[in-house]
Scaffold this motif. Structure first.
Motif, PDB file in Angstrom:
ATOM      1  N   ARG A  85      -9.803 -95.745 -13.779  1.00 24.01           N
ATOM      2  CA  ARG A  85      -9.564 -94.335 -13.428  1.00 24.01           C
ATOM      3  C   ARG A  85      -8.665 -93.676 -14.459  1.00 24.01           C
ATOM      4  O   ARG A  85      -7.655 -94.245 -14.875  1.00 24.01           O
ATOM      5  CB  ARG A  85      -8.863 -94.223 -12.077  1.00 24.01           C
ATOM      6  N   ARG A  86      -9.014 -92.469 -14.837  1.00 25.96           N
ATOM      7  CA  ARG A  86      -8.174 -91.632 -15.687  1.00 25.96           C
ATOM      8  C   ARG A  86      -7.484 -90.615 -14.781  1.00 25.96           C
ATOM      9  O   ARG A  86      -7.813 -90.466 -13.614  1.00 25.96           O
ATOM     10  CB  ARG A  86      -9.032 -90.897 -16.723  1.00 25.96           C
ATOM     11  N   ASP A  87      -6.517 -89.891 -15.338  1.00 28.26           N
ATOM     12  CA  ASP A  87      -5.824 -88.882 -14.540  1.00 28.26           C
ATOM     13  C   ASP A  87      -6.736 -87.706 -14.191  1.00 28.26           C
ATOM     14  O   ASP A  87      -6.558 -87.079 -13.154  1.00 28.26           O
ATOM     15  CB  ASP A  87      -4.569 -88.394 -15.264  1.00 28.26           C
ATOM     16  N   ASP A  88      -7.713 -87.415 -15.049  1.00 25.60           N
ATOM     17  CA  ASP A  88      -8.678 -86.356 -14.740  1.00 25.60           C
ATOM     18  C   ASP A  88      -9.525 -86.806 -13.553  1.00 25.60           C
ATOM     19  O   ASP A  88     -10.165 -87.857 -13.622  1.00 25.60           O
ATOM     20  CB  ASP A  88      -9.615 -86.091 -15.926  1.00 25.60           C
ATOM     21  N   PRO A  89      -9.566 -86.007 -12.470  1.00 25.84           N
ATOM     22  CA  PRO A  89     -10.374 -86.403 -11.306  1.00 25.84           C
ATOM     23  C   PRO A  89     -11.838 -86.613 -11.706  1.00 25.84           C
ATOM     24  O   PRO A  89     -12.388 -85.874 -12.528  1.00 25.84           O
ATOM     25  CB  PRO A  89     -10.240 -85.213 -10.356  1.00 25.84           C
ATOM     26  N   THR A  91     -13.104 -89.005 -13.454  1.00 30.13           N
ATOM     27  CA  THR A  91     -13.288 -89.567 -14.796  1.00 30.13           C
ATOM     28  C   THR A  91     -12.771 -91.001 -14.848  1.00 30.13           C
ATOM     29  O   THR A  91     -11.683 -91.290 -14.357  1.00 30.13           O
ATOM     30  CB  THR A  91     -12.541 -88.718 -15.852  1.00 30.13           C
ATOM     31  N   GLU A  93     -12.573 -94.455 -17.702  1.00 32.49           N
ATOM     32  CA  GLU A  93     -12.731 -94.940 -19.062  1.00 32.49           C
ATOM     33  C   GLU A  93     -13.411 -96.299 -18.992  1.00 32.49           C
ATOM     34  O   GLU A  93     -13.162 -97.075 -18.071  1.00 32.49           O
ATOM     35  CB  GLU A  93     -11.366 -95.093 -19.732  1.00 32.49           C
ATOM     36  N   ARG A 125     -17.822 -88.406 -12.269  1.00 31.30           N
ATOM     37  CA  ARG A 125     -18.667 -87.425 -12.955  1.00 31.30           C
ATOM     38  C   ARG A 125     -18.712 -87.666 -14.459  1.00 31.30           C
ATOM     39  O   ARG A 125     -19.648 -87.237 -15.127  1.00 31.30           O
ATOM     40  CB  ARG A 125     -18.169 -86.010 -12.682  1.00 31.30           C
ATOM     41  N   THR A 126     -17.686 -88.340 -14.990  1.00 33.47           N
ATOM     42  CA  THR A 126     -17.588 -88.524 -16.433  1.00 33.47           C
ATOM     43  C   THR A 126     -17.082 -89.928 -16.743  1.00 33.47           C
ATOM     44  O   THR A 126     -16.176 -90.435 -16.079  1.00 33.47           O
ATOM     45  CB  THR A 126     -16.602 -87.494 -17.043  1.00 33.47           C
ATOM     46  N   LYS A 159     -18.067 -89.514 -24.701  1.00 35.08           N
ATOM     47  CA  LYS A 159     -18.064 -88.909 -23.365  1.00 35.08           C
ATOM     48  C   LYS A 159     -19.493 -88.936 -22.836  1.00 35.08           C
ATOM     49  O   LYS A 159     -20.428 -88.545 -23.539  1.00 35.08           O
ATOM     50  CB  LYS A 159     -17.558 -87.468 -23.448  1.00 35.08           C
ATOM     51  N   CYS A 161     -21.553 -87.681 -19.456  1.00 35.26           N
ATOM     52  CA  CYS A 161     -21.530 -86.910 -18.213  1.00 35.26           C
ATOM     53  C   CYS A 161     -22.570 -87.484 -17.262  1.00 35.26           C
ATOM     54  O   CYS A 161     -23.718 -87.700 -17.648  1.00 35.26           O
ATOM     55  CB  CYS A 161     -21.803 -85.435 -18.492  1.00 35.26           C
TER      56      CYS A 161
END
Length: 169
Positions: A85-89, A91, A93, A125-126, A159, A161
């Motif tokens: 998990r990244r901090d961007d909801p 998303t 890595e 989503r990403t 990236k 999507c």
């Protein structure tokens, strides 16, 4: 033709086969964070490998926010792919490694496609990744999976999507 690939969450049942392929077919720095230990696959480094993977047994909602999968082809563990998990909801890595004998057969792209499906099923989503421009195997896998690539400061950022259709194999 690429052999079928399946992803199994890393657990006690497949951790030793994963360590075996890592020790036989990869360098420690390619499959785990650096540790203070003698060079090569020393006992201390093998223990650190086990602990590194066990720390992620809690999955995306656990302390490391990471879900690791053993890549299985032909009934054998051949490598590992993860999502963190990244901090961007929405998303995560990803990162991956394959044992030397599994490289160049399309297994990396097949495993990444499976990971993208797992990420989408988990509500992501990403999917993003980072490598170096001279890591030709990783660049090839990312391109085959439809990644948008951007080079900056000697790093290659990818990236993918998940709200669009995934490329077919």
């Amino acid at each position: 033709m690429t052999r079928a690939v399946r992803l199994e969450p890393v657990n006690e049942g497949n951790l030793e086969p994963l360590l075996s392929v890592a020790a036989a077919e990869a360098e420690p720095e390619d499959v785990m964070p650096p540790v203070e230990a003698p060079a090569g696959w020393s006992l201390a480094r093998r223990d650190a490998f086990r602990e590194f993977h066990r720390a992620s047994f809690g999955g995306l909602d656990g302390p490391t926010r990471t879900l690791m999968f053993a890549i299985v082809a032909g009934g054998e563990v051949v490598g590992m792919v993860r999502m963190t998990r990244r901090d961007d909801p929405g998303t995560v890595e990803t990162g991956m490694w394959l044992g030397r004998s599994a490289r160049g057969q399309g297994l990396g792209a097949a495993a990444l496609r499976e990971l993208l499906n797992a990420a989408a099923a988990a509500g992501m989503r990403t999917v993003v990744a980072e490598t170096t421009p001279d890591n030709h195997g990783a660049v090839s896998v990312l391109k085959k999976c439809g990644a948008e690539l951007c080079e900056k400061d000697g790093k290659l950022y990818a990236k993918m999507c998940l709200d669009s259709a995934l490329p077919a194999s």
